[in-house]
Design an enzyme around this catalytic site. Sequence first.
Site, PDB file in Angstrom:
ATOM      1  N   ARG A 261     116.756  26.034 121.358  1.00 54.59           N
ATOM      2  CA  ARG A 261     117.156  26.646 122.646  1.00 54.59           C
ATOM      3  C   ARG A 261     118.794  25.877 122.414  1.00 54.59           C
ATOM      4  O   ARG A 261     119.324  26.218 123.702  1.00 54.59           O
ATOM      5  CB  ARG A 261     116.795  26.453 124.089  1.00 54.59           C
TER       6      ARG A 261
ATOM      7  N   SER B  39     112.271  32.415 130.774  1.00 52.98           N
ATOM      8  CA  SER B  39     111.513  30.973 130.888  1.00 52.98           C
ATOM      9  C   SER B  39     112.533  30.219 131.567  1.00 52.98           C
ATOM     10  O   SER B  39     113.781  30.289 131.399  1.00 52.98           O
ATOM     11  CB  SER B  39     111.583  30.282 129.394  1.00 52.98           C
TER      12      SER B  39
ATOM     13  N   GLU C   1     116.437  25.615 131.312  1.00 56.66           N
ATOM     14  CA  GLU C   1     116.739  26.487 130.198  1.00 56.66           C
ATOM     15  C   GLU C   1     117.797  27.576 130.408  1.00 56.66           C
ATOM     16  O   GLU C   1     118.741  27.846 129.823  1.00 56.66           O
ATOM     17  CB  GLU C   1     115.362  27.340 129.514  1.00 56.66           C
TER      18      GLU C   1
HETATM   19  N1  EPU Z   1     100.722  28.468 130.178  1.00 55.34           N
HETATM   20  C1  EPU Z   1      99.890  27.974 131.223  1.00 55.34           C
HETATM   21  N2  EPU Z   1     100.206  28.498 132.434  1.00 55.34           N
HETATM   22  C2  EPU Z   1     101.229  29.472 132.621  1.00 55.34           C
HETATM   23  C3  EPU Z   1     101.730  29.782 131.408  1.00 55.34           C
HETATM   24  C4  EPU Z   1     101.393  29.225 129.985  1.00 55.34           C
HETATM   25  O1  EPU Z   1      99.035  27.074 131.209  1.00 55.34           O
HETATM   26  O2  EPU Z   1     101.191  30.135 133.639  1.00 55.34           O
HETATM   27  C5  EPU Z   1     100.256  27.595 128.843  1.00 55.34           C
HETATM   28  C6  EPU Z   1      99.532  28.706 127.791  1.00 55.34           C
HETATM   29  O3  EPU Z   1      98.229  28.913 128.113  1.00 55.34           O
HETATM   30  C7  EPU Z   1      99.918  28.077 126.635  1.00 55.34           C
HETATM   31  C8  EPU Z   1     101.234  27.554 126.939  1.00 55.34           C
HETATM   32  O4  EPU Z   1     101.186  27.322 128.265  1.00 55.34           O
HETATM   33  O5  EPU Z   1      99.025  27.415 126.049  1.00 55.34           O
HETATM   34  C9  EPU Z   1     102.626  28.219 126.406  1.00 55.34           C
HETATM   35  O6  EPU Z   1     102.610  29.502 126.913  1.00 55.34           O
HETATM   36  P1  EPU Z   1     103.302  30.545 126.166  1.00 55.34           P
HETATM   37  O7  EPU Z   1     102.579  31.086 125.016  1.00 55.34           O
HETATM   38  O8  EPU Z   1     103.230  31.869 127.124  1.00 55.34           O
HETATM   39  O9  EPU Z   1     104.697  30.055 125.728  1.00 55.34           O
HETATM   40  P2  EPU Z   1     105.782  29.677 126.530  1.00 55.34           P
HETATM   41  O10 EPU Z   1     105.968  28.176 125.583  1.00 55.34           O
HETATM   42  O11 EPU Z   1     105.469  29.497 127.842  1.00 55.34           O
HETATM   43  C10 EPU Z   1     107.738  30.232 124.962  1.00 55.34           C
HETATM   44  C11 EPU Z   1     109.082  30.793 125.041  1.00 55.34           C
HETATM   45  C12 EPU Z   1     109.180  32.309 125.648  1.00 55.34           C
HETATM   46  C13 EPU Z   1     108.864  33.013 124.530  1.00 55.34           C
HETATM   47  C14 EPU Z   1     107.091  32.555 124.329  1.00 55.34           C
HETATM   48  C15 EPU Z   1     106.422  33.520 123.334  1.00 55.34           C
HETATM   49  C16 EPU Z   1     110.325  28.382 125.909  1.00 55.34           C
HETATM   50  C17 EPU Z   1     110.842  27.884 127.000  1.00 55.34           C
HETATM   51  N3  EPU Z   1     109.759  29.812 126.211  1.00 55.34           N
HETATM   52  O12 EPU Z   1     107.119  30.509 125.807  1.00 55.34           O
HETATM   53  O13 EPU Z   1     110.760  32.493 125.568  1.00 55.34           O
HETATM   54  O14 EPU Z   1     108.618  34.450 124.739  1.00 55.34           O
HETATM   55  O15 EPU Z   1     107.299  31.217 123.918  1.00 55.34           O
HETATM   56  O16 EPU Z   1     106.742  33.291 122.060  1.00 55.34           O
HETATM   57  O17 EPU Z   1     110.410  28.182 124.605  1.00 55.34           O
HETATM   58  C18 EPU Z   1     112.599  32.507 127.251  1.00 55.34           C
HETATM   59  O18 EPU Z   1     112.999  31.651 126.404  1.00 55.34           O
HETATM   60  O19 EPU Z   1     113.291  33.116 128.304  1.00 55.34           O
HETATM   61  C19 EPU Z   1     111.068  33.120 126.654  1.00 55.34           C
HETATM   62  C20 EPU Z   1     110.563  34.049 127.742  1.00 55.34           C
END
Ligand code: EPU
Length: 306
Positions: A177, A226, A296
């Site tokens: 990021r 995020s 972020e």
């Molecule tokens: N999770 C929870 N509770 C929640 C949400 C997530 O327990 O309410 C757990 C999920 O079960 C999973 C893990 O957290 O095991 C990761 O969640 P997710 O797959 O939704 O991905 P993320 O790491 O939260 C990242 C990016 C997103 C991107 C997604 C999909 C960051 C900070 N965020 O989210 O990017 O869309 O992967 O690839 O790296 C953004 O940067 O604005 C953004 C939306």
Amino acid sequence: MDSKLKKQLRYLDGVEVDWNVTLAGHTSLRVGGPVSCLIRPLSLAGLRSAVQVLNQNHYPYFILGRGTNLLVRDTGIRAAAISLESGFSQVERVGSSGKIKVGAGLSLSGLLRFCLREGLSGLEFIVGIPGSVGGALCMNAGTDAGVMADVCQEVALLLSDGSLTRLSGAQLRFSYRKLELPADSVVLEAEFSLTPGSRENMREQLRQLLKARKEKQPWQLPSAGSVFKNPPGDYAGRLIEAAGLKGTRVGDAEISMRHANFIVNRGQARASDILALINLAQEKVSQKFGVHLELEIEVVGNNNKT
Ligand code: EPU
């Protein structure tokens, strides 16, 4: 902003200026107070002269992308916002290879439409990410399917002294990021290296990526994506949920029930409501797990009255 500076900006060639613009209308969270002015340069010469005038007057300015990763405080910002949307949204192929040159002001959706039309694959991961090309580069936007660093070969910059430069290869210091850039430089355009692909396969991939995103993330309410970066080896969403904060509301701001790393605006949220939820999430996650959640999204504005 004093009347002398206003006059200088008003009479610049190649720029359009609106005064006292409320940023709630220019951010995806739909909150935020006013900036002194919104400058829309129509050309590089216009951008250069606006930046020069602002620097000479020691007046702060910042580049406003599509406002999709931005929380503007309710009191607004004593600064000029510069939008590259009008003058820097061109996109074209470079030669017959898969290389394209893209203006920083183009929207990611516009970029994706061009790629589909041309049958150029490699940027499908940006589907559903709102924002501008410049903003996405500065924060190395992406998902687990890819990040800007994977496809970006070169970035053209306007430096604070008014000169132009290009960064390529190892000079492009991307990390999670983040893209390290010289202080006060402005991203003007970028070159991406893509590969010819079947439009049908691309469309199918886009459909699947968008479906997965919509299943996991709140997309019907205003948000800034995020809120926090994922801490090393863990997920901000998981930690905030485990701290029991899903669905917590302050005013019309809410930690999303669908994804805990999103704060949504259920109507009339104020920046101060969102900041209160940010502080709460940082405090509770730190108390419970000893992890500091780093923002972020970018928070900007005068903080004396919020
Ligand atoms: N999770 C929870 N509770 C929640 C949400 C997530 O327990 O309410 C757990 C999920 O079960 C999973 C893990 O957290 O095991 C990761 O969640 P997710 O797959 O939704 O991905 P993320 O790491 O939260 C990242 C990016 C997103 C991107 C997604 C999909 C960051 C900070 N965020 O989210 O990017 O869309 O992967 O690839 O790296 C953004 O940067 O604005 C953004 C939306």
